[in-house]
Design a protein around this motif. Structure first.
Motif, PDB file in Angstrom:
ATOM      1  N   PRO A  21       0.796  -1.231   0.000  1.00 42.01           N
ATOM      2  CA  PRO A  21       0.000   0.000   0.000  1.00 42.01           C
ATOM      3  C   PRO A  21       0.831   1.287   0.000  1.00 42.01           C
ATOM      4  N   LEU A  22       2.179   1.191   0.021  1.00 44.38           N
ATOM      5  CA  LEU A  22       2.963   2.422  -0.061  1.00 44.38           C
ATOM      6  C   LEU A  22       2.759   3.096  -1.416  1.00 44.38           C
ATOM      7  N   SER A  23       2.832   2.295  -2.453  1.00 49.19           N
ATOM      8  CA  SER A  23       2.666   2.796  -3.812  1.00 49.19           C
ATOM      9  C   SER A  23       1.242   2.535  -4.260  1.00 49.19           C
ATOM     10  N   THR A  24       0.574   3.582  -4.711  1.00 46.77           N
ATOM     11  CA  THR A  24      -0.820   3.469  -5.148  1.00 46.77           C
ATOM     12  C   THR A  24      -0.966   4.074  -6.539  1.00 46.77           C
ATOM     13  N   GLU A  25      -2.101   3.851  -7.162  1.00 45.01           N
ATOM     14  CA  GLU A  25      -2.343   4.437  -8.482  1.00 45.01           C
ATOM     15  C   GLU A  25      -2.376   5.959  -8.411  1.00 45.01           C
ATOM     16  N   GLU A  26      -2.721   6.512  -7.253  1.00 41.57           N
ATOM     17  CA  GLU A  26      -2.738   7.969  -7.106  1.00 41.57           C
ATOM     18  C   GLU A  26      -1.314   8.518  -6.985  1.00 41.57           C
ATOM     19  N   LYS A  27      -0.405   7.742  -6.355  1.00 40.69           N
ATOM     20  CA  LYS A  27       0.980   8.173  -6.192  1.00 40.69           C
ATOM     21  C   LYS A  27       1.879   6.938  -6.230  1.00 40.69           C
ATOM     22  N   PRO A  28       2.259   6.508  -7.438  1.00 38.63           N
ATOM     23  CA  PRO A  28       3.054   5.292  -7.572  1.00 38.63           C
ATOM     24  C   PRO A  28       4.505   5.482  -7.158  1.00 38.63           C
ATOM     25  N   LYS A  29       5.260   4.382  -7.161  1.00 41.94           N
ATOM     26  CA  LYS A  29       6.559   4.339  -6.492  1.00 41.94           C
ATOM     27  C   LYS A  29       7.583   5.319  -7.060  1.00 41.94           C
ATOM     28  N   GLN A  30       7.481   5.688  -8.351  1.00 35.91           N
ATOM     29  CA  GLN A  30       8.464   6.635  -8.888  1.00 35.91           C
ATOM     30  C   GLN A  30       8.376   8.006  -8.224  1.00 35.91           C
ATOM     31  N   PHE A  31       7.267   8.288  -7.556  1.00 37.08           N
ATOM     32  CA  PHE A  31       7.079   9.570  -6.881  1.00 37.08           C
ATOM     33  C   PHE A  31       7.263   9.466  -5.363  1.00 37.08           C
ATOM     34  N   LEU A  32       7.820   8.344  -4.896  1.00 39.06           N
ATOM     35  CA  LEU A  32       8.002   8.115  -3.464  1.00 39.06           C
ATOM     36  C   LEU A  32       9.482   8.107  -3.082  1.00 39.06           C
ATOM     37  N   ASN A  33       9.746   8.420  -1.817  1.00 35.52           N
ATOM     38  CA  ASN A  33      11.098   8.308  -1.248  1.00 35.52           C
ATOM     39  C   ASN A  33      11.255   6.902  -0.673  1.00 35.52           C
ATOM     40  N   LEU A  34      11.514   5.937  -1.507  1.00 34.48           N
ATOM     41  CA  LEU A  34      11.654   4.567  -1.033  1.00 34.48           C
ATOM     42  C   LEU A  34      13.051   4.291  -0.495  1.00 34.48           C
ATOM     43  N   LEU A  35      14.049   4.940  -1.088  1.00 37.00           N
ATOM     44  CA  LEU A  35      15.448   4.695  -0.719  1.00 37.00           C
ATOM     45  C   LEU A  35      16.169   6.030  -0.620  1.00 37.00           C
ATOM     46  N   GLY A  36      16.193   6.604   0.556  1.00 32.68           N
ATOM     47  CA  GLY A  36      16.864   7.888   0.718  1.00 32.68           C
ATOM     48  C   GLY A  36      15.883   9.030   0.842  1.00 32.68           C
ATOM     49  N   ASN A  37      16.392  10.271   0.656  1.00 28.81           N
ATOM     50  CA  ASN A  37      15.539  11.443   0.855  1.00 28.81           C
ATOM     51  C   ASN A  37      15.148  12.139  -0.438  1.00 28.81           C
ATOM     52  N   ARG A  38      15.312  11.450  -1.581  1.00 31.70           N
ATOM     53  CA  ARG A  38      14.799  11.937  -2.853  1.00 31.70           C
ATOM     54  C   ARG A  38      13.875  10.884  -3.444  1.00 31.70           C
ATOM     55  N   THR A  39      12.883  11.333  -4.196  1.00 31.20           N
ATOM     56  CA  THR A  39      12.003  10.370  -4.849  1.00 31.20           C
ATOM     57  C   THR A  39      12.774   9.654  -5.951  1.00 31.20           C
ATOM     58  N   MET A  40      12.233   8.527  -6.400  1.00 34.62           N
ATOM     59  CA  MET A  40      12.905   7.736  -7.434  1.00 34.62           C
ATOM     60  C   MET A  40      13.038   8.526  -8.731  1.00 34.62           C
ATOM     61  N   ILE A  41      12.001   9.252  -9.127  1.00 38.74           N
ATOM     62  CA  ILE A  41      12.081  10.023 -10.371  1.00 38.74           C
ATOM     63  C   ILE A  41      13.071  11.178 -10.239  1.00 38.74           C
ATOM     64  N   LYS A  42      13.161  11.768  -9.057  1.00 30.86           N
ATOM     65  CA  LYS A  42      14.123  12.853  -8.857  1.00 30.86           C
ATOM     66  C   LYS A  42      15.555  12.318  -8.955  1.00 30.86           C
ATOM     67  N   MET A  43      15.799  11.137  -8.385  1.00 31.93           N
ATOM     68  CA  MET A  43      17.123  10.537  -8.505  1.00 31.93           C
ATOM     69  C   MET A  43      17.472  10.261  -9.968  1.00 31.93           C
ATOM     70  N   THR A  44      16.499   9.762 -10.724  1.00 34.76           N
ATOM     71  CA  THR A  44      16.733   9.465 -12.142  1.00 34.76           C
ATOM     72  C   THR A  44      17.022  10.737 -12.925  1.00 34.76           C
ATOM     73  N   TYR A  45      16.229  11.772 -12.679  1.00 41.55           N
ATOM     74  CA  TYR A  45      16.412  13.055 -13.380  1.00 41.55           C
ATOM     75  C   TYR A  45      17.759  13.680 -13.028  1.00 41.55           C
TER      76      TYR A  45
END
Length: 343
Positions: free
Chosen positions: A17-41
């Motif tokens: 339930p951490l990642s949902t269709e409203e806010k999926p995992k690329q927009f979450l801070n799963l590993l560290g203090n930046r979201t996954m998409i921010k790390m990629t960018y």
């Protein structure tokens, strides 16, 4: 010239339930203090200016992209009105890049992958880009050397006899069972498929035209339209594209594909076990993101908001969100997503 397309339209339901269709995992801070998409960018920004970085997403997530990537221009966000699998997304995104830069190489990146060694990643990207300037009919994919018999990834069978760093792809292989994955690991001529590709923009569009002609015919008129006209045209016609992956639609039919080893500490962060691999643990192997007491308990992953007491339990996943508390054994963590339909 190199451009980047970051794919950010996925729903990320494996981390419910951490990642949902409203806010999926690329927009979450799963590993560290930046979201996954921010790390990629941030990672690809080390070698590309922001006007050559494009984000492909659905209309549902455009606001999240703008919120989290402050530097991105709205004109560089490519919006799908609905999800139609990766072939339509790849076609649409590369048509946008071609409209702006005509002839260039393009790296396509998932938005939710972890890369630990960014310097090696940058060097690998530049090497792949350089290779294409003398091999412009080739597609390069990034392969990851397996260190375990992983059943959650696709694999790449490649030419082990080659002495080159960039080797010929023999075939792409779907996610195997454990026995087959162990066989691939022992044979030594298989990579994990990272989902990262580099190609010339005109080559990939020509291949889509050849192998998925309907999709190309539906979308190619945008090359002659203004930005305003494009949006209206796509909203009206995107549903007519083929609902098929780029792997099935193009990659399995094209023979000139090479693979370069990505020795940069990659993980697709696609399962709860990946959270275990990259988060700090206590002496008993527990991960705890809040305060609490863990008595005679080991190998638990606890992502909650309140204080917690665990007494004499092992190998559990405990997750708290505003709506749910989920408790699961790690052995059956893959069933968490299946159970959400009953909630």
């Amino acid at each position: 010239m190199l451009c980047a397309i970051i794919m950010a339209g996925g729903k990320g339901t494996r981390f419910w339930p951490l990642s949902t269709e409203e806010k999926p995992k690329q927009f979450l801070n799963l590993l560290g203090n930046r979201t996954m998409i921010k790390m990629t960018y941030d990672r690809i920004s080390k070698i590309l200016p922001k006007d050559r970085i494009f984000i492909s997403t659905t209309s549902k997530y455009k606001g999240l992209v703008l919120e989290q990537l402050k530097d991105i221009s709205p004109q560089n966000i490519i919006v799908e009105p609905e999800s139609r699998n990766t072939s339509a997304c790849i076609c649409l995104s590369n048509l946008y890049v071609k409209k702006k830069f005509n002839n260039c190489n393009v790296i396509v990146l998932p938005s939710d992958h972890l890369i630990n060694d960014e310097k090696v990643f940058v060097d690998t990207v530049l090497e792949a880009d350089k290779f294409l300037y003398s091999n412009d009919k080739s597609i390069i994919t990034f392969g990851i050397k397996p260190d375990r018999p992983e059943t959650g990834y696709g694999y790449i069978n490649y030419d082990l006899d080659s002495s080159l760093k960039i080797n010929k792809v023999i075939s792409f292989v779907e996610k195997p069972n454990y026995t087959t994955a162990l066989k691939y690991l022992n044979e030594g001529n298989y990579y994990w498929n990272s989902g990262i590709f580099v190609w010339n923009v005109n080559l990939i569009l020509n291949l889509i035209d050849k192998y998925l002609n309907n999709t190309y015919k539906v979308l190619s008129p945008i090359l002659e339209l203004s930005d305003y006209e494009c949006e209206k045209f796509i909203n009206e016609n995107y549903r007519l594209t083929d609902n098929i992956s780029i792997d099935y639609g193009v990659m399995e039919k094209y023979s000139n594909i090479s693979v370069i080893e990505g020795d940069f500490g990659w993980d697709d962060v696609g399962s709860w076990s990946s959270i275990d691999r990259y988060n700090k643990k206590d002496l008993d192997g527990n991960i705890l993101n809040s305060s609490g007491v863990l008595m005679k308990s080991n190998n638990n992953t606890v992502l909650i908001k309140k204080k917690i007491l665990l007494n004499n339990v092992s190998d559990l996943i405990i997750v708290e969100t505003d709506e749910y508390i989920v408790v699961s054994s790690k052995e059956h963590a893959q069933d968490i997503n299946l159970a959400r339909d009953y909630m």
